[in-house]
Design a protein around this motif. Structure first.
Motif, PDB file in Angstrom:
ATOM      1  N   ALA A 110       0.636  -1.165  -0.076  1.00  0.00           N
ATOM      2  CA  ALA A 110       0.423   0.165   0.025  1.00  0.00           C
ATOM      3  C   ALA A 110       1.125   1.058  -0.269  1.00  0.00           C
ATOM      4  CB  ALA A 110      -0.949  -0.187   1.250  1.00  0.00           C
ATOM      5  N   PRO A 111       0.338   2.010  -0.679  1.00  0.00           N
ATOM      6  CA  PRO A 111       1.612   3.645  -1.234  1.00  0.00           C
ATOM      7  C   PRO A 111       1.742   4.212   0.095  1.00  0.00           C
ATOM      8  CG  PRO A 111      -0.139   2.791  -3.139  1.00  0.00           C
ATOM      9  CD  PRO A 111      -0.173   2.112  -2.054  1.00  0.00           C
ATOM     10  N   ALA A 112       0.646   4.312   1.156  1.00  0.00           N
ATOM     11  CA  ALA A 112       0.450   4.992   2.294  1.00  0.00           C
ATOM     12  C   ALA A 112       1.531   4.403   3.222  1.00  0.00           C
ATOM     13  CB  ALA A 112      -0.736   4.971   2.621  1.00  0.00           C
ATOM     14  N   LYS A 113       1.542   2.935   3.227  1.00  0.00           N
ATOM     15  CA  LYS A 113       2.826   2.482   4.315  1.00  0.00           C
ATOM     16  C   LYS A 113       4.411   2.379   3.519  1.00  0.00           C
ATOM     17  CE  LYS A 113      -0.863   0.053   7.035  1.00  0.00           C
ATOM     18  NZ  LYS A 113      -1.099   0.658   7.743  1.00  0.00           N
ATOM     19  N   ILE A 114       4.572   2.382   2.340  1.00  0.00           N
ATOM     20  CA  ILE A 114       5.499   2.982   1.855  1.00  0.00           C
ATOM     21  C   ILE A 114       6.276   4.361   2.743  1.00  0.00           C
ATOM     22  CG2 ILE A 114       6.711   3.120   0.226  1.00  0.00           C
ATOM     23  CD1 ILE A 114       6.211  -0.057   1.125  1.00  0.00           C
ATOM     24  N   ALA A 115       4.780   5.154   2.240  1.00  0.00           N
ATOM     25  CA  ALA A 115       5.106   6.470   3.051  1.00  0.00           C
ATOM     26  C   ALA A 115       5.220   6.820   4.535  1.00  0.00           C
ATOM     27  CB  ALA A 115       4.221   7.930   1.911  1.00  0.00           C
ATOM     28  N   ALA A 116       4.946   5.567   4.653  1.00  0.00           N
ATOM     29  CA  ALA A 116       4.958   5.636   6.212  1.00  0.00           C
ATOM     30  C   ALA A 116       5.854   5.168   7.248  1.00  0.00           C
ATOM     31  CB  ALA A 116       4.227   5.068   6.835  1.00  0.00           C
ATOM     32  N   GLY A 117       7.582   4.924   5.837  1.00  0.00           N
ATOM     33  CA  GLY A 117       8.207   4.610   6.240  1.00  0.00           C
ATOM     34  C   GLY A 117       8.642   3.114   6.370  1.00  0.00           C
TER      35      GLY A 117
ATOM     36  N   THR B  74       9.323  -1.180   4.089  1.00  0.00           N
ATOM     37  CA  THR B  74       9.300  -1.834   2.958  1.00  0.00           C
ATOM     38  C   THR B  74       8.153  -2.504   2.580  1.00  0.00           C
ATOM     39  OG1 THR B  74      10.536  -3.286   3.679  1.00  0.00           O
ATOM     40  CG2 THR B  74      11.906  -1.123   4.177  1.00  0.00           C
ATOM     41  N   PRO B  75       8.754  -2.566   1.325  1.00  0.00           N
ATOM     42  CA  PRO B  75       7.875  -3.555   0.082  1.00  0.00           C
ATOM     43  C   PRO B  75       8.017  -5.035   0.999  1.00  0.00           C
ATOM     44  CG  PRO B  75       9.130  -2.155  -1.290  1.00  0.00           C
ATOM     45  CD  PRO B  75       9.790  -1.909   0.492  1.00  0.00           C
ATOM     46  N   ALA B  76       9.511  -4.741   1.669  1.00  0.00           N
ATOM     47  CA  ALA B  76       9.578  -6.524   2.314  1.00  0.00           C
ATOM     48  C   ALA B  76       8.895  -6.729   3.756  1.00  0.00           C
ATOM     49  CB  ALA B  76      11.312  -6.485   2.531  1.00  0.00           C
TER      50      ALA B  76
END
Length: 504
Positions: free
Chosen positions: A302-309, A311-313
């Motif tokens: 989810a893009p918002a989760k990546i923006a919150a710090g 990672t895709p892992a």
């Protein structure tokens, strides 16, 4: 391979096909008027088989897979999550093709022996398409169907039990016929694009399908006519007579190409749906909770989760949307990056992954369930683990990662029978992702696993329906027989929330 073969059939056959559904509205004879001397009166068995196999195919990323709660559409123009089911479709046009294929294969001009691969596969396909209808609708015409040439335009209904009994008989006959043809080294099966005429593969698929039907009958295991446990045990105990798939190499599956038979999601429609298809919470959130490595392969973070710090892992970066959420809320949250979309670089391809119709993964879980229920002796944990391994191997997951996953307490096969059964059913659901048509729904309907999410987005008063309605034409043209069938099944109601016989 064309998705639908346009056969050169004369007008007479077209009329018979149109009448071969539940009923017709008139008995007027147009035969002489409609004859066209410039059109062929026959189709080859090979051409008919190709058409039948196209109808047999149930593809990924469809309405059915959305109702299986694997994915969601967040844009109403393309789709929604509603279970507002109305009149169900029927398979009688295809069944008439099967009947015609048998006739053409048996004709003196075909050059085929009386017992041939087309007639053997016709028995399998008859079982498949009648079961497909009864699983969606309930009781259906079978014995009197496709008999318009005999003047039967308003066929009586067969009970669901009768449909299953006849289908099991057809499958038994198909297995025996294929065995004899294999011994005779018969290779006369042109037009088979699914298995390329490989009769050993078809025999394994026939028997795997039989075990699927017996699992569907789990609530009827005490029925002395069906002999569910006995049939299952006989099949497992005699692999020489009833060969079964040994690995995913034996899957009956639909393979795509880059020209005439592209994967349903592909670069041609990327611009229309790539930002409209997000993952369902029922599926994705379960993968996340189990720390399942398939998470990273089927979905995007989810893009918002990546923006919150994150990672895709990170498993926590993957979030599915509830199928019950209102479409406005889902769309708003998806636009804000709160949900995971489907893995675009994997699924927007011309080739894509083959779509399993009857496969080894399902077979492993069916055997594990039968052992768990006490139908057969064996090691349920072994079959359960084989099913998980086979599923993960299709995604290219390493042996070490699979072993680590199987060692987790929530995944390791439980010594408590009820808990273990739930594990089998959940892993079977995960293994059905974008495969096998309705099977994920049918298993959920039968067992309640997994819990399907409901809410304003699913409509139907926040209930998951149990069946489709009968076609409206049947209400108009075969009223008396339909009325009797509705009365015997549902107290006279044609309602999508009524329980059919197999669920009682």
């Amino acid at each position: 391979m064309q998705r639908r073969i346009k056969m050169k059939l004369n007008k007479k056959l077209i009329i018979l096909l149109a009448a071969a559904g539940f009923s017709v509205s008139a008995c007027q004879n147009f035969e002489e008027l409609e004859k066209n001397p410039n059109k062929t009166t026959k189709s080859s068995p090979a051409l008919l088989l190709t058409s039948i196999e196209n109808d047999f195919y149930k593809g990924p990323w469809s309405d059915v897979q959305r109702w299986n709660q694997y994915w969601c559409s967040n844009y109403n123009y393309y789709a929604n999550q509603e279970y507002s089911w109305t009149g169900g479709s029927t398979n009688y046009l295809t069944l008439n093709d099967i009947k015609q294929m048998e006739l053409e294969a048996a004709s003196s001009g075909s050059g085929l022996p009386t017992k041939n691969a087309y007639s053997a596969l016709a028995k399998f396909f008859k079982a498949f398409f009648y079961i497909d209808m009864t699983m969606r609708l309930g009781d259906i015409p079978m014995d009197e169907a496709l008999r318009t040439s005999e003047g039967i335009f308003k066929p009586k209904y067969n009970t669901q039990k009768e449909v299953f009994l006849q289908s099991l008989t057809w499958l038994e006959e198909a297995n025996a016929d294929l065995a004899a043809l294999i011994i005779a080294n018969d290779k006369n099966l042109a037009g088979d694009f699914l298995l390329g005429g490989k009769l050993t593969g078809w025999q394994k698929a026939v028997n795997a399908f039989k075990l699927r039907l017996l699992i569907h009958l789990s609530k009827k295991e005490a029925d002395i006519d069906l002999k569910v446990k006995q049939r299952f045990a006989e099949t497992i105990a005699n692999p020489a007579k009833y060969p079964l798939p040994n690995s995913s190499e034996d899957n009956l599956q639909y393979v795509y190409n880059t020209t005439t038979n592209k994967y349903p999601l592909n670069p041609d429609n990327f611009g229309n749906t790539a930002t409209r298809n997000n993952m369902s919470a029922t599926y994705l959130n379960k993968l996340v909770s189990l720390k399942d490595p398939r998470t990273f392969i089927v979905a995007e973070p989810a893009p918002a989760k990546i923006a919150a710090g994150l990672t895709p892992a990170d498993f926590a970066a993957y979030v599915g949307a509830s199928s019950g959420e209102s479409l406005d809320d889902m769309s708003s949250k998806a636009n804000k990056g709160e949900y995971s979309f489907i893995r675009k670089d994997r699924y927007y391809q011309y080739l894509g992954e083959p779509c399993i119709q009857i496969g080894y993964i399902e077979l492993c879980f069916n055997i594990a369930e039968a052992i768990n229920r006490g139908w057969v002796n064996g090691n349920a944990a072994d079959s359960y683990n084989k099913g998980i391994r086979a599923s993960m191997q299709l995604y290219g997951i390493s042996t070490d990662a699979i072993n680590a996953y199987l060692a987790q307490p929530e995944v390791a096969y439980s010594s408590v029978a009820d808990v273990a059964l739930n594990q089998i059913l959940m892993q079977k659901y995960l293994g059905f992702f974008q495969n096998s048509g309705w099977e994920a729904y049918y298993n959920q309907r039968r067992t309640g696993v997994p819990t399907f999410l409901v809410g304003p987005g699913t409509a139907n008063s926040q209930r998951i329906p149990k069946r489709f309605l009968y076609p409206s034409s049947e209400h108009t043209n075969n009223t008396e027989n339909l009325t009797k069938a509705l009365q015997s099944q549902f107290g006279g109601k044609d309602d999508i929330n009524e329980l059919m016989w197999i669920l009682k």
